[in-house]
Design a protein around this motif. Structure first.
Motif, PDB file in Angstrom:
ATOM      1  N   LEU A  44     -13.832   3.720  -4.896  1.00 46.48           N
ATOM      2  CA  LEU A  44     -13.481   4.533  -6.057  1.00 46.48           C
ATOM      3  C   LEU A  44     -13.209   3.677  -7.292  1.00 46.48           C
ATOM      4  N   GLU A  45     -13.671   2.429  -7.270  1.00 50.45           N
ATOM      5  CA  GLU A  45     -13.363   1.517  -8.372  1.00 50.45           C
ATOM      6  C   GLU A  45     -13.920   1.998  -9.710  1.00 50.45           C
ATOM      7  N   LYS A  46     -14.938   2.832  -9.693  1.00 56.89           N
ATOM      8  CA  LYS A  46     -15.509   3.344 -10.947  1.00 56.89           C
ATOM      9  C   LYS A  46     -14.534   4.260 -11.680  1.00 56.89           C
ATOM     10  N   ASP A  47     -13.520   4.757 -10.988  1.00 57.58           N
ATOM     11  CA  ASP A  47     -12.497   5.572 -11.645  1.00 57.58           C
ATOM     12  C   ASP A  47     -11.778   4.791 -12.738  1.00 57.58           C
ATOM     13  N   PHE A  48     -11.744   3.474 -12.623  1.00 59.03           N
ATOM     14  CA  PHE A  48     -11.085   2.644 -13.629  1.00 59.03           C
ATOM     15  C   PHE A  48     -11.783   2.737 -14.981  1.00 59.03           C
ATOM     16  N   TYR A  49     -13.072   3.032 -14.988  1.00 56.98           N
ATOM     17  CA  TYR A  49     -13.803   3.190 -16.240  1.00 56.98           C
ATOM     18  C   TYR A  49     -13.266   4.351 -17.075  1.00 56.98           C
ATOM     19  N   HIS A  50     -12.613   5.290 -16.429  1.00 58.71           N
ATOM     20  CA  HIS A  50     -12.160   6.493 -17.115  1.00 58.71           C
ATOM     21  C   HIS A  50     -10.773   6.354 -17.746  1.00 58.71           C
ATOM     22  N   ILE A  51     -10.111   5.240 -17.505  1.00 61.17           N
ATOM     23  CA  ILE A  51      -8.792   5.022 -18.119  1.00 61.17           C
ATOM     24  C   ILE A  51      -8.987   4.815 -19.614  1.00 61.17           C
ATOM     25  N   ALA A  52      -8.314   5.611 -20.394  1.00 60.60           N
ATOM     26  CA  ALA A  52      -8.363   5.558 -21.861  1.00 60.60           C
ATOM     27  C   ALA A  52      -9.785   5.725 -22.397  1.00 60.60           C
ATOM     28  N   GLU A  53     -10.619   6.408 -21.659  1.00 61.30           N
ATOM     29  CA  GLU A  53     -12.020   6.578 -22.030  1.00 61.30           C
ATOM     30  C   GLU A  53     -12.185   7.471 -23.258  1.00 61.30           C
ATOM     31  N   ILE A  56      -3.718  -4.468  -8.167  1.00 57.77           N
ATOM     32  CA  ILE A  56      -3.567  -4.015  -6.779  1.00 57.77           C
ATOM     33  C   ILE A  56      -4.086  -2.591  -6.634  1.00 57.77           C
ATOM     34  N   TYR A  57      -3.760  -1.738  -7.607  1.00 62.13           N
ATOM     35  CA  TYR A  57      -4.329  -0.383  -7.593  1.00 62.13           C
ATOM     36  C   TYR A  57      -5.859  -0.474  -7.573  1.00 62.13           C
ATOM     37  N   PHE A  58      -6.417  -1.369  -8.402  1.00 64.59           N
ATOM     38  CA  PHE A  58      -7.871  -1.531  -8.454  1.00 64.59           C
ATOM     39  C   PHE A  58      -8.423  -1.967  -7.098  1.00 64.59           C
ATOM     40  N   ASN A  59      -7.783  -2.946  -6.457  1.00 60.57           N
ATOM     41  CA  ASN A  59      -8.259  -3.428  -5.157  1.00 60.57           C
ATOM     42  C   ASN A  59      -8.249  -2.327  -4.105  1.00 60.57           C
ATOM     43  N   VAL A  60      -7.219  -1.491  -4.135  1.00 60.19           N
ATOM     44  CA  VAL A  60      -7.148  -0.369  -3.184  1.00 60.19           C
ATOM     45  C   VAL A  60      -8.272   0.620  -3.475  1.00 60.19           C
ATOM     46  N   LEU A  61      -8.495   0.934  -4.747  1.00 57.38           N
ATOM     47  CA  LEU A  61      -9.580   1.847  -5.096  1.00 57.38           C
ATOM     48  C   LEU A  61     -10.935   1.266  -4.707  1.00 57.38           C
ATOM     49  N   LYS A  62     -11.079  -0.048  -4.838  1.00 56.71           N
ATOM     50  CA  LYS A  62     -12.335  -0.715  -4.463  1.00 56.71           C
ATOM     51  C   LYS A  62     -12.597  -0.534  -2.964  1.00 56.71           C
ATOM     52  N   LEU A 108       0.839  -1.200   0.000  1.00 58.52           N
ATOM     53  CA  LEU A 108       0.000   0.000   0.000  1.00 58.52           C
ATOM     54  C   LEU A 108       0.872   1.247   0.000  1.00 58.52           C
ATOM     55  N   HIS A 109       1.949   1.226   0.753  1.00 58.51           N
ATOM     56  CA  HIS A 109       2.870   2.365   0.773  1.00 58.51           C
ATOM     57  C   HIS A 109       3.418   2.616  -0.640  1.00 58.51           C
ATOM     58  N   ARG A 110       3.748   1.551  -1.353  1.00 57.46           N
ATOM     59  CA  ARG A 110       4.243   1.684  -2.728  1.00 57.46           C
ATOM     60  C   ARG A 110       3.164   2.260  -3.643  1.00 57.46           C
ATOM     61  N   VAL A 111       1.915   1.839  -3.446  1.00 58.55           N
ATOM     62  CA  VAL A 111       0.799   2.386  -4.233  1.00 58.55           C
ATOM     63  C   VAL A 111       0.678   3.881  -3.968  1.00 58.55           C
ATOM     64  N   GLU A 112       0.725   4.255  -2.707  1.00 54.88           N
ATOM     65  CA  GLU A 112       0.571   5.665  -2.337  1.00 54.88           C
ATOM     66  C   GLU A 112       1.765   6.510  -2.767  1.00 54.88           C
ATOM     67  N   LYS A 113       2.869   5.873  -3.121  1.00 61.00           N
ATOM     68  CA  LYS A 113       4.036   6.579  -3.661  1.00 61.00           C
ATOM     69  C   LYS A 113       4.019   6.601  -5.194  1.00 61.00           C
ATOM     70  N   GLY A 114       3.045   5.888  -5.799  1.00 56.12           N
ATOM     71  CA  GLY A 114       2.941   5.870  -7.255  1.00 56.12           C
ATOM     72  C   GLY A 114       3.928   4.938  -7.924  1.00 56.12           C
ATOM     73  N   ASP A 115       4.243   3.843  -7.274  1.00 56.20           N
ATOM     74  CA  ASP A 115       5.197   2.872  -7.818  1.00 56.20           C
ATOM     75  C   ASP A 115       4.611   2.208  -9.068  1.00 56.20           C
ATOM     76  N   VAL A 116       5.299   2.372 -10.210  1.00 59.04           N
ATOM     77  CA  VAL A 116       4.807   1.822 -11.473  1.00 59.04           C
ATOM     78  C   VAL A 116       4.954   0.310 -11.547  1.00 59.04           C
ATOM     79  N   ALA A 117       5.744  -0.268 -10.670  1.00 60.98           N
ATOM     80  CA  ALA A 117       5.955  -1.712 -10.684  1.00 60.98           C
ATOM     81  C   ALA A 117       4.835  -2.478  -9.978  1.00 60.98           C
ATOM     82  N   VAL A 118       3.967  -1.773  -9.277  1.00 64.56           N
ATOM     83  CA  VAL A 118       2.838  -2.422  -8.599  1.00 64.56           C
ATOM     84  C   VAL A 118       1.780  -2.758  -9.653  1.00 64.56           C
ATOM     85  N   ALA A 119       1.258  -3.966  -9.589  1.00 64.61           N
ATOM     86  CA  ALA A 119       0.276  -4.428 -10.581  1.00 64.61           C
ATOM     87  C   ALA A 119      -0.981  -3.569 -10.570  1.00 64.61           C
ATOM     88  N   MET A 120      -1.536  -3.408 -11.751  1.00 66.88           N
ATOM     89  CA  MET A 120      -2.752  -2.615 -11.906  1.00 66.88           C
ATOM     90  C   MET A 120      -3.897  -3.186 -11.058  1.00 66.88           C
TER      91      MET A 120
END
Length: 95
Positions: free
Chosen positions: A72-81, A62-68, A48-60
């Motif tokens: 805020l999981e609906k924010d994923f709909y806006h990627i490349a929208e 995991i970012y989704f699970n944190v947003l869930k 989680l600390h790595r996510v909050e630091k914006g670590d690009v090596a963290v799997a997408m």
């Protein structure tokens, strides 16, 4: 076997830095501890600390699970929208 480190240009790293900062602020606004969010997302606090630091090596995922966890999981709909370039290229091929 050694894993490869994701290479990203500094100007693009700033985007991930901002995403991480937004996630951290969302967590704090909800008055959730890092331990609570990590547990609910099924990850370690260090991840989680790595996510909050914006670590690009963290799997997408995991970012989704944190947003869930933050509801805020609906924010994923806006990627490349809004693919303006793709639409222009498609329109050119239709002519």
């Amino acid at each position: 076997m050694k894993s490869k480190k994701a290479i990203i240009l500094p100007k693009y790293q700033k985007i991930f830095d901002k995403i991480g900062e937004n996630i951290k602020l969302a967590r704090k606004r909800r008055k959730l501890t890092a331990a609570q969010v990590a547990e609910r997302a099924g990850i370690h606090r260090a991840t989680l600390h790595r996510v909050e630091k914006g670590d690009v090596a963290v799997a997408m995922g995991i970012y989704f699970n944190v947003l869930k966890v933050l509801n805020l999981e609906k924010d994923f709909y806006h990627i490349a929208e809004d693919d303006q370039l793709g639409r222009k290229l498609q329109d050119l091929n239709l002519l």
